[in-house]
Scaffold this motif. Structure first.
Motif, PDB file in Angstrom:
ATOM      1  N   ARG A   5       2.733 -13.335   0.271  1.00 65.33           N
ATOM      2  CA  ARG A   5       3.297 -12.380  -0.686  1.00 65.33           C
ATOM      3  C   ARG A   5       4.757 -12.114  -0.323  1.00 65.33           C
ATOM      4  NH1 ARG A   5      -1.946 -11.149   0.358  1.00 65.33           N
ATOM      5  NH2 ARG A   5      -3.266 -10.240  -1.265  1.00 65.33           N
TER       6      ARG A   5
ATOM      7  N   ARG B 159      -6.896  -2.974  -0.155  1.00 63.31           N
ATOM      8  CA  ARG B 159      -6.039  -3.663   0.822  1.00 63.31           C
ATOM      9  C   ARG B 159      -4.865  -2.754   1.176  1.00 63.31           C
ATOM     10  NH1 ARG B 159      -1.526  -7.179   0.893  1.00 63.31           N
ATOM     11  NH2 ARG B 159      -1.618  -8.752   2.532  1.00 63.31           N
TER      12      ARG B 159
ATOM     13  N   ARG C 107       7.108  -3.437 -13.053  1.00 61.08           N
ATOM     14  CA  ARG C 107       5.978  -3.924 -12.248  1.00 61.08           C
ATOM     15  C   ARG C 107       4.935  -4.609 -13.125  1.00 61.08           C
ATOM     16  NH1 ARG C 107       3.371   0.538  -8.690  1.00 61.08           N
ATOM     17  NH2 ARG C 107       2.572  -1.239  -7.525  1.00 61.08           N
TER      18      ARG C 107
ATOM     19  N   TYR D 200       3.723  -8.749 -11.225  1.00 58.52           N
ATOM     20  CA  TYR D 200       2.579  -9.130 -10.384  1.00 58.52           C
ATOM     21  C   TYR D 200       1.851 -10.385 -10.860  1.00 58.52           C
ATOM     22  CZ  TYR D 200       3.302  -4.777  -7.884  1.00 58.52           C
ATOM     23  OH  TYR D 200       3.850  -3.779  -7.125  1.00 58.52           O
TER      24      TYR D 200
ATOM     25  N   GLN E 261       1.619 -13.883  -8.799  1.00 60.55           N
ATOM     26  CA  GLN E 261       0.295 -14.375  -8.407  1.00 60.55           C
ATOM     27  C   GLN E 261       0.042 -15.783  -8.914  1.00 60.55           C
ATOM     28  OE1 GLN E 261      -1.595 -10.825  -9.665  1.00 60.55           O
ATOM     29  NE2 GLN E 261      -1.039  -9.822  -7.771  1.00 60.55           N
TER      30      GLN E 261
END
Ligand code: HDD
Length: 689
Positions: free
Chosen positions: A69, A109, A355, A359, A363
């Motif tokens: 990441r 997480r 945002r 993402y 990904q």
């Protein structure tokens, strides 16, 4: 899917001769006859290209790593569930919030931000706090941090912020540290970072355990009920174990003692059934309340103090199962703030809006395929069907030819595929007043985002004296690592808008003159302080979730160890024995025990409190052992409780331990002391800024 060693159907052919293990195969299912030697031409001959067993094994290994990441690369995760305390059907139609007592599975997480996947657990850094709820209506991801505000107001600055904080691009260092030129250069030029800088320099950024941090959704979201009524919401996670942090000196030493301190702590707690728990809290408010606040609720550099809008506790999250496989789950999990369910909605916060794009995009590149949602940890646990097809690593095998709609294939008796549903389908909340203000296309910050200092001041003023001193010292430490001489004065010029006292302390700590105050675009307000913003005011005096280190050596009183361990357990804590030798420690009653850690590799920063149980000979011996002296000295310097037996005094004396409220002979008083840190000791062991 998980068990790649499972038996083939049809009998025992997949069993080794000794029947103890399944047969090792290639990825094509061919039995492997020898996993120790490659195929060679003759005994000492060259390895043959035709060795498909060797080739497949090495080729697979070569591709084991995926891109990490770009931020939050290092993280630890666990499975668990969310349990709702009371129905929120009046506020939201989200299925997860309807029925009291219902449990929803989830995967959480927690991560550091700046360091790479192999960096340490305990740098000064923000912690990511991401929860994936597998609801009956699809996956809802709440992707937050342990700090309720953010560095920047607009997503367009995110790549700049991250480039500035990560290792410098020419040098490749420092790893996992904000204490360097480019970060502070950026900060000094971006006054909107002021509030977050206060948090990042506070003890929030050096937590004792991932089980002892708060989580925040940060942005203002919306909850929408069945009638279409919207309520603003800010999400909070409150740890049942209370908040606790380390001291900076302790955090530095922890980096050396155990790179995986937080990961191990989380794993071991879950493994022993000591499940970490957080309560979910909501700050709920309407448009009128939002309009009356002296800051904009769409600005992610602002929080709403709990004293202004109380946090309503509505449920709990329990993490009760460690991942079976780190890569498959913790590494491949993909959180996305755009994953929401009906009954939850976004606001126009420009940071959140950015945002929502980022993402899914990252990904697709990190996990290498548009089909990463099929990876078990990412797949929803409710039915999922649509007409998206193909793509790399497609693992589904859709039947029939209905990959488009409208279609009338069912008329011919064929499968026609899924259709939209206006009743249960996600509909966006209408009537955002912010939208009505729309006019020309503008690249602009709203005037209501312009006050960068009042809440930074609110945070600083809400801290205890110790916490303020830690914050000032952290700034001195960080700025001492900055080699661009023009940068620290610029940072301090901004600090003067937050607190003249803080600015003066930092300038003094750096040994530079106080620079002129930076201009502020808005007058700085003195907002009411908030006790909820302090860690020390919210610490729990408890041994729960905490660990006491017990230093012993040959000749230690066996009964004393036994009693102490029982007392600690009774108080909800755990304990570990540390000794100069791991095996064969001979106690006073001649019994032999094995220690949990060897002294040189198990320093006292790994514990919340320590006890020293020694015979007189043992104490004399350890008083000549640097690691033992340091063990006790650090525990004292890190403001921990120290329990001792009289015979151990030579070691305590050598370590310059002064008998204060935290230093107690073993017994009840020590157990009580072990639940606290002794802040009042700090001025005697450390010069803070
Ligand atoms: Fe982010 C990962 C939290 C702003 C772009 N972010 C990521 C993770 C967390 C956050 C916890 C790790 C999730 C995991 O464990 O896999 N990020 C935040 C918070 C923010 C924030 C609380 C502000 C309130 N982030 C933010 C912005 C952008 C990103 C403004 C870009 C415009 N974040 C990313 C990313 C990451 C990510 C690059 C890296 C890996 C990933 O997404 O899956 O897309």
């Amino acid at each position: 899917m998980k068990n790649t060693t499972k038996k083939k159907q049809g009998g025992d052919t997949h069993q080794t001769a000794d029947k103890a293990h399944p047969v090792l195969t290639t990825n094509q299912g061919i039995h492997v006859s020898d996993n120790q030697n490659s195929l060679k031409a003759g005994q000492r001959g060259p390895v043959l290209l035709e060795d498909f067993v060797l080739r497949e094994k090495i080729f697979h290994f070569d591709h084991e790593r995926i891109p990490e990441r770009i931020v939050h690369a290092r993280g630890s995760a666990a499975h668990g569930y969310f349990e709702l305390y009371e129905s929120l059907s009046d506020i939201t139609k989200a299925d997860i919030f309807q029925r009291a007592g219902e449990k929803t599975p989830l995967f959480t997480r927690i991560s550091t931000v700046a360091g790479g996947a192999g960096s340490v657990d305990t740098p000064r850094d923000v912690r990511g706090f991401a929860v994936k709820f597998y609801t009956k209506e699809g996956n809802w991801d709440l992707v937050g941090n342990n700090i309720p505000v953010f560095f920047i107001q607009d997503a367009i600055k995110f790549p700049d912020l991250i480039h500035a904080v990560k290792m410098e691009s020419d040098k490749g260092y420092p790893q996992a540290a904000s204490a360097h030129d480019t970060f502070w250069d950026f900060v000094s030029l971006m006054p909107e970072t002021s509030h977050m800088i206060m948090w990042a320099m506070s003890d929030r950024a050096i937590p004792r355990s991932l089980r002892m941090i708060e989580g925040f959704g940060i942005h203002t979201f919306r909850l929408v009920n069945a009638k279409g009524k919207s309520t603003f919401v800010k999400f909070h996670w409150k740890p049942k174990l209370g908040l606790q942090s380390t001291l900076w000196d302790e955090a530095l030493k922890l980096q050396a003692a155990d790179n995986d301190f937080h990961r191990r702590d989380l794993y071991e707690a879950i493994d022993r059934g000591d499940f970490p728990e957080w309560e979910l809290g909501l700050q709920l408010f309407d448009q009128k309340t939002a309009d009356a606040l002296p800051y904009d609720v769409l600005d992610s550099t602002k929080l709403i103090p709990e004293e202004v809008i109380p946090v309503r506790i509505v449920g709990r999250m329990v993490l009760d199962r460690n991942p079976d496989n780190f890569f498959a789950e913790t590494e491949q999990v993909a959180y996305c703030p755009a994953n929401i369910v009906p009954g939850v909605d976004f606001t126009n916060d420009p940071l959140l809006q950015g945002r929502l794009f980022s993402y899914l995009d990252t990904q697709k590149s990190r996990l290498g395929t548009a089909n990463f949602h099929q990876i078990p940890i990412n797949a929803p646990k409710c039915p999922m069907m649509n007409l998206q097809r193909d793509g790399m690593m497609q693992t589904e095998v859709p039947k029939g030819r209905a990959n488009y709609e409208p279609n009338s294939l069912d008329v011919a008796g064929e499968e026609a595929g899924p259709r939209e549903c206006p009743v249960t389908g996600f509909t966006s909340f209408q009537g955002r007043p912010e939208n009505e203000e729309q006019g020309d296309k503008l690249r602009i910050r709203p005037e209501s985002f312009a006050d960068h200092y009042s809440q930074a001041r609110l945070f600083f003023n809400s801290q205890t004296e110790n916490e303020q001193a830690h914050l000032a010292s952290a700034l001195v430490f960080e700025l001492s690592k900055v080699t661009l001489e023009h940068v620290p004065p610029r940072v301090i010029a901004n600090l003067r808008n937050i607190s003249e006292d803080l600015a003066a302390r930092v300038a003094k700590g750096l040994g530079i003159p106080l620079p002129a105050k930076a201009p502020s675009s808005k007058p700085v307000q003195d907002l009411e302080t908030s006790a909820a913003l302090s860690i020390q005011k919210n610490m729990k005096e408890t041994l729960q979730g905490r660990c006491v280190g017990i230093l012993i050596t040959d000749g230690t009183d066996a009964a004393a160890i036994d009693k102490l361990k029982k007392d600690i357990k009774k108080a909800g804590g755990t304990s570990k024995i540390v000794a100069p030798r791991l095996n064969g420690i001979v106690l006073s009653d001649k019994t032999k025990i094995k220690a949990d850690g060897q002294l040189a590799g198990t320093p006292s920063q790994l514990f919340d409190a320590v006890a020293v149980i020694l015979s007189r000979e043992g104490a004399d011996m350890l008083a000549k052992e640097a690691a033992a002296i340091q063990w006790v000295m650090d525990a004292f310097g890190h403001l921990k409780a120290i329990g001792y037996t009289k015979e151990a005094m030579p070691l305590l004396d050598k370590a310059n331990v002064v008998k204060d409220e935290g230093v107690k002979e073993l017994g009840k008083q020590f157990i009580t002391a072990a639940t606290k840190r002794f802040w009042e000791r700090e001025p005697s062991v450390r010069n803070l800024a």
